[in-house]
Design a protein around this motif. Structure first.
Motif, PDB file in Angstrom:
ATOM      1  N   VAL A   1      19.784 -17.879  61.430  1.00  0.00           N
ATOM      2  CA  VAL A   1      19.238 -16.785  60.633  1.00  0.00           C
ATOM      3  C   VAL A   1      20.187 -16.495  59.474  1.00  0.00           C
ATOM      4  N   PHE A   2      19.615 -16.352  58.298  1.00  0.00           N
ATOM      5  CA  PHE A   2      20.366 -16.019  57.095  1.00  0.00           C
ATOM      6  C   PHE A   2      19.701 -14.834  56.418  1.00  0.00           C
ATOM      7  N   ARG A   3      20.402 -14.244  55.479  1.00  0.00           N
ATOM      8  CA  ARG A   3      19.875 -13.098  54.742  1.00  0.00           C
ATOM      9  C   ARG A   3      19.698 -13.501  53.282  1.00  0.00           C
ATOM     10  N   SER A   4      18.518 -13.295  52.770  1.00  0.00           N
ATOM     11  CA  SER A   4      18.243 -13.545  51.364  1.00  0.00           C
ATOM     12  C   SER A   4      18.747 -12.361  50.562  1.00  0.00           C
ATOM     13  N   LYS A   5      19.681 -12.619  49.657  1.00  0.00           N
ATOM     14  CA  LYS A   5      20.213 -11.530  48.829  1.00  0.00           C
ATOM     15  C   LYS A   5      19.151 -11.020  47.866  1.00  0.00           C
ATOM     16  N   ALA A   6      18.356 -11.915  47.330  1.00  0.00           N
ATOM     17  CA  ALA A   6      17.327 -11.520  46.366  1.00  0.00           C
ATOM     18  C   ALA A   6      16.231 -10.693  47.032  1.00  0.00           C
ATOM     19  N   ALA A   7      15.719 -11.188  48.170  1.00  0.00           N
ATOM     20  CA  ALA A   7      14.615 -10.489  48.848  1.00  0.00           C
ATOM     21  C   ALA A   7      15.114  -9.409  49.802  1.00  0.00           C
ATOM     22  N   LYS A   8      16.413  -9.425  50.096  1.00  0.00           N
ATOM     23  CA  LYS A   8      17.028  -8.473  51.021  1.00  0.00           C
ATOM     24  C   LYS A   8      16.324  -8.456  52.379  1.00  0.00           C
ATOM     25  N   LYS A   9      16.031  -9.651  52.866  1.00  0.00           N
ATOM     26  CA  LYS A   9      15.477  -9.752  54.214  1.00  0.00           C
ATOM     27  C   LYS A   9      15.936 -11.050  54.864  1.00  0.00           C
ATOM     28  N   ASP A  10      15.910 -11.040  56.177  1.00  0.00           N
ATOM     29  CA  ASP A  10      16.350 -12.199  56.944  1.00  0.00           C
ATOM     30  C   ASP A  10      15.287 -13.289  56.933  1.00  0.00           C
ATOM     31  N   TYR A  11      15.759 -14.520  57.020  1.00  0.00           N
ATOM     32  CA  TYR A  11      14.858 -15.656  57.164  1.00  0.00           C
ATOM     33  C   TYR A  11      15.495 -16.662  58.117  1.00  0.00           C
ATOM     34  N   ILE A  12      14.688 -17.528  58.675  1.00  0.00           N
ATOM     35  CA  ILE A  12      15.154 -18.547  59.603  1.00  0.00           C
ATOM     36  C   ILE A  12      15.242 -19.878  58.864  1.00  0.00           C
ATOM     37  N   SER A  13      16.428 -20.473  58.903  1.00  0.00           N
ATOM     38  CA  SER A  13      16.579 -21.816  58.340  1.00  0.00           C
ATOM     39  C   SER A  13      16.289 -22.818  59.455  1.00  0.00           C
ATOM     40  N   GLU A  14      15.703 -23.932  59.093  1.00  0.00           N
ATOM     41  CA  GLU A  14      15.386 -24.968  60.068  1.00  0.00           C
ATOM     42  C   GLU A  14      15.800 -26.329  59.545  1.00  0.00           C
ATOM     43  N   TYR A  15      16.384 -27.093  60.427  1.00  0.00           N
ATOM     44  CA  TYR A  15      16.711 -28.487  60.156  1.00  0.00           C
ATOM     45  C   TYR A  15      16.112 -29.303  61.282  1.00  0.00           C
ATOM     46  N   PHE A  16      15.745 -30.508  60.964  1.00  0.00           N
ATOM     47  CA  PHE A  16      15.124 -31.380  61.945  1.00  0.00           C
ATOM     48  C   PHE A  16      16.019 -32.587  62.199  1.00  0.00           C
ATOM     49  N   ALA A  17      15.648 -33.409  63.163  1.00  0.00           N
ATOM     50  CA  ALA A  17      16.477 -34.563  63.540  1.00  0.00           C
ATOM     51  C   ALA A  17      16.846 -35.401  62.319  1.00  0.00           C
ATOM     52  N   GLU A  18      15.889 -35.672  61.465  1.00  0.00           N
ATOM     53  CA  GLU A  18      16.157 -36.489  60.276  1.00  0.00           C
ATOM     54  C   GLU A  18      17.229 -35.851  59.386  1.00  0.00           C
ATOM     55  N   ASN A  19      17.150 -34.514  59.205  1.00  0.00           N
ATOM     56  CA  ASN A  19      18.156 -33.814  58.401  1.00  0.00           C
ATOM     57  C   ASN A  19      19.543 -33.940  59.027  1.00  0.00           C
ATOM     58  N   MET A  20      19.614 -33.857  60.350  1.00  0.00           N
ATOM     59  CA  MET A  20      20.898 -33.913  61.038  1.00  0.00           C
ATOM     60  C   MET A  20      21.509 -35.315  60.964  1.00  0.00           C
ATOM     61  N   VAL A  21      20.686 -36.340  60.984  1.00  0.00           N
ATOM     62  CA  VAL A  21      21.192 -37.708  60.837  1.00  0.00           C
ATOM     63  C   VAL A  21      21.781 -37.880  59.435  1.00  0.00           C
ATOM     64  N   ILE A  22      21.093 -37.358  58.433  1.00  0.00           N
ATOM     65  CA  ILE A  22      21.607 -37.415  57.054  1.00  0.00           C
ATOM     66  C   ILE A  22      22.894 -36.594  56.939  1.00  0.00           C
ATOM     67  N   LEU A  23      22.917 -35.432  57.574  1.00  0.00           N
ATOM     68  CA  LEU A  23      24.121 -34.589  57.570  1.00  0.00           C
ATOM     69  C   LEU A  23      25.300 -35.350  58.162  1.00  0.00           C
ATOM     70  N   ALA A  24      25.069 -36.025  59.281  1.00  0.00           N
ATOM     71  CA  ALA A  24      26.151 -36.781  59.927  1.00  0.00           C
ATOM     72  C   ALA A  24      26.693 -37.875  59.016  1.00  0.00           C
ATOM     73  N   GLU A  25      25.846 -38.379  58.157  1.00  0.00           N
ATOM     74  CA  GLU A  25      26.259 -39.449  57.238  1.00  0.00           C
ATOM     75  C   GLU A  25      27.025 -38.910  56.031  1.00  0.00           C
ATOM     76  N   THR A  26      26.726 -37.667  55.622  1.00  0.00           N
ATOM     77  CA  THR A  26      27.228 -37.177  54.339  1.00  0.00           C
ATOM     78  C   THR A  26      28.163 -35.970  54.400  1.00  0.00           C
ATOM     79  N   TYR A  27      28.097 -35.161  55.441  1.00  0.00           N
ATOM     80  CA  TYR A  27      28.773 -33.854  55.453  1.00  0.00           C
ATOM     81  C   TYR A  27      30.283 -33.951  55.297  1.00  0.00           C
ATOM     82  N   ASN A  28      30.915 -34.834  56.019  1.00  0.00           N
ATOM     83  CA  ASN A  28      32.382 -34.883  56.015  1.00  0.00           C
ATOM     84  C   ASN A  28      32.916 -36.208  55.474  1.00  0.00           C
TER      85      ASN A  28
END
Length: 149
Positions: A60-87
């Motif tokens: 959960v994150f907070r949008s500064k512009a909208a001043k409300k919480d939202y849920i961020s979502e990542y999926f398996a494909e995003n996590m595989v890409i993250l593992a390749e690029t993040y560090n």
């Protein structure tokens, strides 16, 4: 007699959080470690092997512009890409990164795990399908909750 019942209760509680077999316990921990270690040392194959193809990671994150919480979502494909690029530069984690795994609950086909990393906490649901343990859900937050704003 009361002492015997107390010992029995403690033993029952202990076994309740253990996997069906010692191998299950090892496999659950291995999958959780693969998830974090594939980010420490970029390894998309290791990440992919730890995840169920329908895995979803949320926070959960907070949008500064909208001043409300939202849920961020990542999926398996995003996590595989993250593992390749993040560090890739090796600058996202300390030299000896924290990777503490706590088994919260384990049943025959499901497990709940808490992973304490350096800057965040991951709560994982791990499922046993076709004889293999795979991460199916991750709910996470930064240790410093101001990073969610």
């Amino acid at each position: 007699m009361k002492k015997y019942l107390l010992i029995l209760a403690v033993v029952c509680c202990f076994f309740k959080i253990q996997a069906q077999t010692a191998q299950d316990t090892l496999d659950i921990k291995r999958v959780a470690l693969a998830y974090i270690e594939s980010q420490h040392n970029p390894n998309p194959k290791l990440m992919e092997g730890a995840l169920h193809p329908r895995m979803v990671k949320r926070s959960v994150f907070r949008s500064k512009a909208a001043k409300k919480d939202y849920i961020s979502e990542y999926f398996a494909e995003n996590m595989v890409i993250l593992a390749e690029t993040y560090n890739v530069k090796g600058d996202k984690f300390p030299k000896n990164p924290r990777k503490e795994i706590k088994l919260l609950d384990v049943s025959a086909k499901t497990a709940s795990v808490k992973l304490l990393a350096d800057t965040w906490i991951d709560y994982m649901h791990i499922v046993k399908t076709n004889g293999e343990w795979k991460i199916i859900n991750v709910l996470w937050q930064y240790n410093d909750v101001s990073q969610h704003d």
